[in-house]
Scaffold this active site. Sequence first.
Site, PDB file in Angstrom:
ATOM      1  N   THR A  19       0.834  -1.213   0.000  1.00 31.92           N
ATOM      2  CA  THR A  19       0.000   0.000   0.000  1.00 31.92           C
ATOM      3  C   THR A  19       0.864   1.257   0.000  1.00 31.92           C
ATOM      4  OG1 THR A  19      -0.026  -0.236   2.391  1.00 31.92           O
ATOM      5  CG2 THR A  19      -1.968  -1.021   1.217  1.00 31.92           C
ATOM      6  N   ASP A  20       2.129   1.155   0.454  1.00 32.15           N
ATOM      7  CA  ASP A  20       2.918   2.393   0.647  1.00 32.15           C
ATOM      8  C   ASP A  20       3.123   3.137  -0.668  1.00 32.15           C
ATOM      9  OD1 ASP A  20       4.824   0.470  -0.269  1.00 32.15           O
ATOM     10  OD2 ASP A  20       6.424   1.217   1.048  1.00 32.15           O
ATOM     11  N   GLY A 104      17.056 -11.153   3.157  1.00 29.86           N
ATOM     12  CA  GLY A 104      16.089 -11.837   2.299  1.00 29.86           C
ATOM     13  C   GLY A 104      14.958 -12.503   3.057  1.00 29.86           C
ATOM     14  N   LEU A 107      12.307  -9.004   6.578  1.00 28.65           N
ATOM     15  CA  LEU A 107      12.255  -8.208   7.806  1.00 28.65           C
ATOM     16  C   LEU A 107      13.034  -6.906   7.630  1.00 28.65           C
ATOM     17  CD1 LEU A 107      12.725 -11.117  10.378  1.00 28.65           C
ATOM     18  CD2 LEU A 107      10.588 -10.094   9.578  1.00 28.65           C
ATOM     19  N   SER A 108      13.299  -6.592   6.385  1.00 28.37           N
ATOM     20  CA  SER A 108      13.945  -5.345   6.002  1.00 28.37           C
ATOM     21  C   SER A 108      15.349  -5.145   6.547  1.00 28.37           C
ATOM     22  CB  SER A 108      13.076  -4.138   6.348  1.00 28.37           C
ATOM     23  OG  SER A 108      13.442  -3.115   5.468  1.00 28.37           O
ATOM     24  N   SER A 110      17.491  -4.410   4.634  1.00 29.23           N
ATOM     25  CA  SER A 110      17.942  -3.272   3.814  1.00 29.23           C
ATOM     26  C   SER A 110      17.766  -1.953   4.559  1.00 29.23           C
ATOM     27  CB  SER A 110      17.133  -3.187   2.511  1.00 29.23           C
ATOM     28  OG  SER A 110      17.163  -4.406   1.842  1.00 29.23           O
ATOM     29  N   ASP A 152       9.448   0.673   4.963  1.00 25.64           N
ATOM     30  CA  ASP A 152      10.492   0.102   5.816  1.00 25.64           C
ATOM     31  C   ASP A 152      11.303   1.202   6.501  1.00 25.64           C
ATOM     32  OD1 ASP A 152       9.550  -2.168   4.604  1.00 25.64           O
ATOM     33  OD2 ASP A 152      11.176  -2.262   3.143  1.00 25.64           O
ATOM     34  N   TYR A 202       8.396  -7.774  -7.442  1.00 25.76           N
ATOM     35  CA  TYR A 202       8.100  -6.511  -6.754  1.00 25.76           C
ATOM     36  C   TYR A 202       7.974  -5.345  -7.746  1.00 25.76           C
ATOM     37  CZ  TYR A 202       8.122  -2.760  -3.379  1.00 25.76           C
ATOM     38  OH  TYR A 202       7.763  -1.652  -2.649  1.00 25.76           O
TER      39      TYR A 202
HETATM   40  C1  GLA Z   1       8.936  -4.037   0.724  1.00 25.33           C
HETATM   41  C2  GLA Z   1       9.208  -2.584   0.358  1.00 25.33           C
HETATM   42  C3  GLA Z   1       8.194  -1.659   1.011  1.00 25.33           C
HETATM   43  C4  GLA Z   1       6.763  -2.139   0.789  1.00 25.33           C
HETATM   44  C5  GLA Z   1       6.640  -3.630   1.082  1.00 25.33           C
HETATM   45  C6  GLA Z   1       5.288  -4.182   0.703  1.00 25.33           C
HETATM   46  O1  GLA Z   1       9.198  -4.249   2.073  1.00 25.33           O
HETATM   47  O2  GLA Z   1      10.504  -2.200   0.744  1.00 25.33           O
HETATM   48  O3  GLA Z   1       8.378  -0.348   0.526  1.00 25.33           O
HETATM   49  O4  GLA Z   1       6.332  -1.826  -0.500  1.00 25.33           O
HETATM   50  O5  GLA Z   1       7.615  -4.387   0.415  1.00 25.33           O
HETATM   51  O6  GLA Z   1       4.316  -3.681   1.548  1.00 25.33           O
END
Ligand code: GLA
Length: 337
Positions: A19-20, A104, A107-108, A110, A152, A202
């Site tokens: 949704t972001d 990967g 859980l971000s 990045s 994130d 993505y």
């Molecule tokens: C990844 C992206 C986010 C978001 C999610 C899906 O984590 O980094 O910006 O788009 O996917 O909600």
Amino acid sequence: MSRVVARGPGRVNLIGEHTDYNGGLALPFAIDRGVTVTAEPLGGEQIEAHAADIGERDEFALAGDDGAAEGWRAFVRGTVAELRAAGHAVRACRLTIEGDLPHGAGLSSSAALEAALCLALLEDPDVDRVELAKLCSRVENEHVGAQTGLLDQLAVLCGQEGHALRIDFRDLSIEPVPLALGEWRLVTLDSGAAHEHAGGGYNERRAECAAACEALGIASLREAASAAGLPSPLDRRVRHVLSENARVDATAEALAAGDLREVGRLLGASHASLRDDYEASVAEVERTVAALEAAGAAGARMVGGGFGGSVLALFPPGATPPDGCVSADPGPAARRL
Ligand code: GLA
């Protein structure tokens, strides 16, 4: 500059997926696990970077990101380049990167790395956190090649212990929502299928949402009233985004009412929508969701960009999450230690 240690947490998105970048709503929180970056001053005009967990090194001139680096090196070089482009002084230093957040796993890692790098490299870390999130996002978009949104980075830089953040991506307003779980538990379980944002599904989903906006004559899917009249699969993509925005507010209401059974039901509905309408699931993720449900989860869903990564589940009191589950507790935002 003396030695600086900074910590960037990972994040779990309770609900509000994909949704972001559609001007929508999400409800993420920062977690305890994360990435630590130590910066030690050096003479000269170089940055030396050491990814301690994987035993890899990089060395580059402060003034130059030639855009050729890949993987973790692209994050480090890109962060230095974006900080300098935004007018921040960056000094020569040795960076040591270590962490307890699997790459990967959805859980971000990045955003955790970007945020920790920024706070370690900035001379004065007292900068506007939303602006810093945008800077981190540019690192990912322009240096790593992943067209990710701001979810994130905002979660990691603006998180509050004990709370999720209701983020409205239309105006980037952020409202902390207490995550009072009582005896209930949120856990994540890695599906074992690693995902990669720079490439694959993505970026394709983002392009489909942009195509839907064009067909509807609107700037953002937040303005869409319904998916009616769109060709397949754009109609299903839009249906997911609209129903997911509604589930974010329903989840915030259920949390406020202490109705965790309902939160679990909404997590399950989010997963079904991501699987059927957004088509962002894979077989390993489906098996993981099924295992969590079989163990008694009140709801389970994929988190993050999808096409692999982790599954989030909510367990009622007395239920035992399966082996491999890790507690997902809302921890503090990125910070200097
Ligand atoms: C990844 C992206 C986010 C978001 C999610 C899906 O984590 O980094 O910006 O788009 O996917 O909600």
